[in-house]
Structures are given as C-alpha cells and as structure tokens.
Design a protein around this motif. Structure first.
Motif, PDB file in Angstrom:
ATOM      1  N   ALA A  99      -8.615   7.363  -0.369  1.00 41.61           N
ATOM      2  CA  ALA A  99      -9.102   6.231  -0.772  1.00 41.61           C
ATOM      3  C   ALA A  99      -7.910   5.289  -0.399  1.00 41.61           C
ATOM      4  N   VAL A 100      -8.154   4.137   0.302  1.00 40.99           N
ATOM      5  CA  VAL A 100      -7.060   3.254   0.586  1.00 40.99           C
ATOM      6  C   VAL A 100      -7.925   1.848   0.378  1.00 40.99           C
ATOM      7  N   ASP A 101      -6.545   0.768  -0.020  1.00 45.79           N
ATOM      8  CA  ASP A 101      -6.928  -0.647   0.010  1.00 45.79           C
ATOM      9  C   ASP A 101      -5.709  -1.313   0.290  1.00 45.79           C
ATOM     10  N   VAL A 102      -6.031  -2.424   0.517  1.00 42.39           N
ATOM     11  CA  VAL A 102      -4.717  -3.315   1.002  1.00 42.39           C
ATOM     12  C   VAL A 102      -4.979  -4.787   0.318  1.00 42.39           C
ATOM     13  N   TYR A 103      -3.999  -5.021  -0.402  1.00 48.30           N
ATOM     14  CA  TYR A 103      -3.876  -6.364  -0.786  1.00 48.30           C
ATOM     15  C   TYR A 103      -3.080  -7.528  -0.315  1.00 48.30           C
ATOM     16  N   TYR A 104      -3.378  -8.549  -0.063  1.00 47.86           N
ATOM     17  CA  TYR A 104      -2.364  -9.455   0.753  1.00 47.86           C
ATOM     18  C   TYR A 104      -1.808 -10.732  -0.019  1.00 47.86           C
ATOM     19  N   ASP A 105      -0.568 -10.786   0.029  1.00 47.45           N
ATOM     20  CA  ASP A 105       0.149 -12.151  -0.324  1.00 47.45           C
ATOM     21  C   ASP A 105       0.632 -12.920   0.713  1.00 47.45           C
ATOM     22  N   ASN A 106       0.030 -13.981   1.276  1.00 46.90           N
ATOM     23  CA  ASN A 106       0.591 -14.683   2.521  1.00 46.90           C
ATOM     24  C   ASN A 106       0.831 -13.554   3.474  1.00 46.90           C
ATOM     25  N   SER A 107       1.958 -13.457   3.956  1.00 42.39           N
ATOM     26  CA  SER A 107       2.491 -12.758   5.210  1.00 42.39           C
ATOM     27  C   SER A 107       3.308 -11.454   4.842  1.00 42.39           C
ATOM     28  N   HIS A 108       2.932 -10.756   3.499  1.00 43.78           N
ATOM     29  CA  HIS A 108       2.999  -9.509   2.959  1.00 43.78           C
ATOM     30  C   HIS A 108       1.780  -9.030   2.416  1.00 43.78           C
ATOM     31  N   ALA A 109       1.970  -7.623   2.380  1.00 42.31           N
ATOM     32  CA  ALA A 109       0.928  -6.984   1.799  1.00 42.31           C
ATOM     33  C   ALA A 109       1.377  -5.583   1.119  1.00 42.31           C
ATOM     34  N   VAL A 110       0.678  -5.112   0.137  1.00 44.12           N
ATOM     35  CA  VAL A 110       0.613  -3.851  -0.433  1.00 44.12           C
ATOM     36  C   VAL A 110      -0.377  -2.855  -0.020  1.00 44.12           C
ATOM     37  N   ALA A 111      -0.143  -1.819   0.680  1.00 47.71           N
ATOM     38  CA  ALA A 111      -1.279  -0.685   1.025  1.00 47.71           C
ATOM     39  C   ALA A 111      -1.131   0.159  -0.143  1.00 47.71           C
ATOM     40  N   ALA A 112      -2.377   0.695  -0.501  1.00 45.87           N
ATOM     41  CA  ALA A 112      -2.109   1.613  -1.682  1.00 45.87           C
ATOM     42  C   ALA A 112      -3.226   2.734  -1.413  1.00 45.87           C
ATOM     43  N   GLY A 113      -2.793   3.779  -1.964  1.00 48.30           N
ATOM     44  CA  GLY A 113      -3.818   5.161  -1.526  1.00 48.30           C
ATOM     45  C   GLY A 113      -3.953   5.843  -2.724  1.00 48.30           C
ATOM     46  N   VAL A 114      -5.283   6.520  -2.980  1.00 43.47           N
ATOM     47  CA  VAL A 114      -5.162   7.496  -4.218  1.00 43.47           C
ATOM     48  C   VAL A 114      -5.852   8.777  -3.238  1.00 43.47           C
ATOM     49  N   ALA A 115      -5.205   9.989  -3.720  1.00 49.92           N
ATOM     50  CA  ALA A 115      -5.616  11.095  -3.071  1.00 49.92           C
ATOM     51  C   ALA A 115      -6.280  12.067  -4.121  1.00 49.92           C
ATOM     52  N   PHE A 116      -7.498  12.649  -3.648  1.00 51.20           N
ATOM     53  CA  PHE A 116      -8.082  13.683  -4.605  1.00 51.20           C
ATOM     54  C   PHE A 116      -8.791  14.751  -3.688  1.00 51.20           C
ATOM     55  N   GLN A 143       0.849   2.345   8.125  1.00 49.24           N
ATOM     56  CA  GLN A 143       2.183   2.211   7.708  1.00 49.24           C
ATOM     57  C   GLN A 143       2.146   3.336   6.563  1.00 49.24           C
ATOM     58  N   LEU A 144       1.047   3.047   5.526  1.00 51.47           N
ATOM     59  CA  LEU A 144       1.027   3.975   4.265  1.00 51.47           C
ATOM     60  C   LEU A 144       1.007   5.430   4.802  1.00 51.47           C
ATOM     61  N   LEU A 145       0.208   5.590   5.881  1.00 51.77           N
ATOM     62  CA  LEU A 145      -0.002   7.130   6.043  1.00 51.77           C
ATOM     63  C   LEU A 145       1.276   7.710   6.756  1.00 51.77           C
ATOM     64  N   ALA A 146       1.854   6.970   7.523  1.00 46.86           N
ATOM     65  CA  ALA A 146       3.287   7.396   8.143  1.00 46.86           C
ATOM     66  C   ALA A 146       4.323   7.493   6.880  1.00 46.86           C
ATOM     67  N   GLU A 147       4.494   6.474   6.151  1.00 40.18           N
ATOM     68  CA  GLU A 147       5.580   6.588   5.085  1.00 40.18           C
ATOM     69  C   GLU A 147       5.630   7.719   4.368  1.00 40.18           C
ATOM     70  N   HIS A 148       4.207   8.202   3.859  1.00 39.42           N
ATOM     71  CA  HIS A 148       4.183   9.020   2.867  1.00 39.42           C
ATOM     72  C   HIS A 148       3.728  10.470   3.627  1.00 39.42           C
ATOM     73  N   ASP A 149       3.715  10.607   4.832  1.00 39.00           N
ATOM     74  CA  ASP A 149       3.309  11.693   5.611  1.00 39.00           C
ATOM     75  C   ASP A 149       2.083  12.022   5.225  1.00 39.00           C
ATOM     76  N   LEU A 150       0.945  11.463   5.238  1.00 38.10           N
ATOM     77  CA  LEU A 150      -0.360  11.722   4.716  1.00 38.10           C
ATOM     78  C   LEU A 150      -1.236  12.079   5.871  1.00 38.10           C
ATOM     79  N   LYS A 151      -1.843  13.127   5.744  1.00 36.57           N
ATOM     80  CA  LYS A 151      -2.898  13.693   6.776  1.00 36.57           C
ATOM     81  C   LYS A 151      -4.136  14.210   5.972  1.00 36.57           C
ATOM     82  N   PRO A 152      -4.873  13.424   5.626  1.00 41.05           N
ATOM     83  CA  PRO A 152      -6.202  13.385   4.931  1.00 41.05           C
ATOM     84  C   PRO A 152      -7.096  13.962   5.662  1.00 41.05           C
ATOM     85  N   ASP A 153      -8.096  14.613   5.141  1.00 43.12           N
ATOM     86  CA  ASP A 153      -9.426  15.110   6.103  1.00 43.12           C
ATOM     87  C   ASP A 153     -10.343  13.849   6.182  1.00 43.12           C
ATOM     88  N   TYR A 154     -10.378  13.156   5.066  1.00 41.59           N
ATOM     89  CA  TYR A 154     -11.101  11.865   5.067  1.00 41.59           C
ATOM     90  C   TYR A 154     -10.418  10.936   4.621  1.00 41.59           C
TER      91      TYR A 154
END
Length: 170
Positions: A4-21, A58-69
C-alpha cells in the motif's frame, strides 16, 4: 507481497511511503518504507499522475520493491474502465509486473455504481478500480482487508506514515 502506498506533499517536496504485507487480511505490515522526494512537479488539474507517479516509482526503486499488488489511494481508471488515472500509469510504468488496485474515497464524475464497495457498516462506498486483475476479485480482496471501518487499516497506516515525517526532511 502486497504494497500500500501514499504520498504526502509539502510545496515542492514529498514523502512517499509504503507498507508491505503478505495476506489481504493481515492486521499489520511486515515492513514499511519511506522515500524523500525533492523537486516534485506542481499539481496540474487533470494530470495528477504526473506529480504522484515519479514519487511512487522512486519509492519502489530506492527500496528495490517488487510487489505482486500495489494499492493506491485513488483511481486506476477515472471512469472505471477506459480513462486512465494514476493507477493505470503506474501499471504501465511497471510493464504490468504488479497488479494495481485503486481505492478511492470519493466518486469521480463518470464512475458507475459497479465500482462501489461498502465496507463495515458504512453507508458511503469506496470506489475500486484495477489493472491486471478482475474487478470482482479486487473487490473481494479489499473487502477482506483488516479493519472495521470503511477505509482499510493498511491504507490509514500508510497515510499516517507519510504525514508523520519531520517537515525539515521534506
């Protein structure tokens, strides 16, 4: 793996987060991930994907994530079946290697009741759209997700994680 992913924005910056299960009904993730994104594009009405897609990639690449969903807070198809939204652009960017499920809290103007899903005792639906998996299967999976409320707990959690990062890092 389900992510599950979500992105929070602060002007021209962002935090992309993911939780894996691993299972749809899991009550907690086995891992969480954060990426800090600099120089995020401005929001352009009708082209939200241009802002959010690079953050998720970027989140997927930085953490080498390869989810099924991958679960997104939003739409795969804005009309349910043909007008691409963020999720479809994500599915295409990953060459269909991950199935994408969009879980939107609000209706888009052309979405039909076929995409509505009622969870718990809520009288307000979620709107489910997907790529790479049948709609009926995705609705069953989202229905089975942990949480007694309309919005599944994993999506609430990833939203909180993205918003909880120190503003100085954004």
């Amino acid at each position: 793996m389900i992510l599950a992913v979500d992105v929070y924005y602060d002007n021209s910056h962002a935090v992309a987060a993911g939780v894996a299960f691993d299972r749809w009904a899991d009550p907690a993730p086995h891992s969480s991930y954060i990426s800090f994104v600099e120089n995020v594009s401005r929001y352009v009405p009708g082209q939200f994907y241009k802002r959010e897609l690079p953050c998720i990639l970027q989140l997927l690449a930085e953490h080498d994530l390869k989810p099924d969903y991958i679960l997104i807070d939003g739409y795969v198809y804005l009309d349910g079946c043909s007008k691409p939204g963020l999720g479809r652009y994500l599915y295409d960017a990953l060459n269909g290697k991950a199935r994408v499920v969009g879980i939107a809290k609000n209706p888009f103007n052309s979405i039909s009741d076929e995409y509505c899903l009622y969870r718990g005792v809520s009288r307000k639906p979620l709107y489910i759209t997907c790529a790479g998996e049948a709609l009926s299967t995705c609705k069953q999976m989202v229905t089975s997700m942990h949480g007694n409320h309309r919005y599944p707990d994993m999506l609430r959690l990833v939203d909180r994680i993205s918003r909880a990062q120190p503003q100085g890092r954004c």
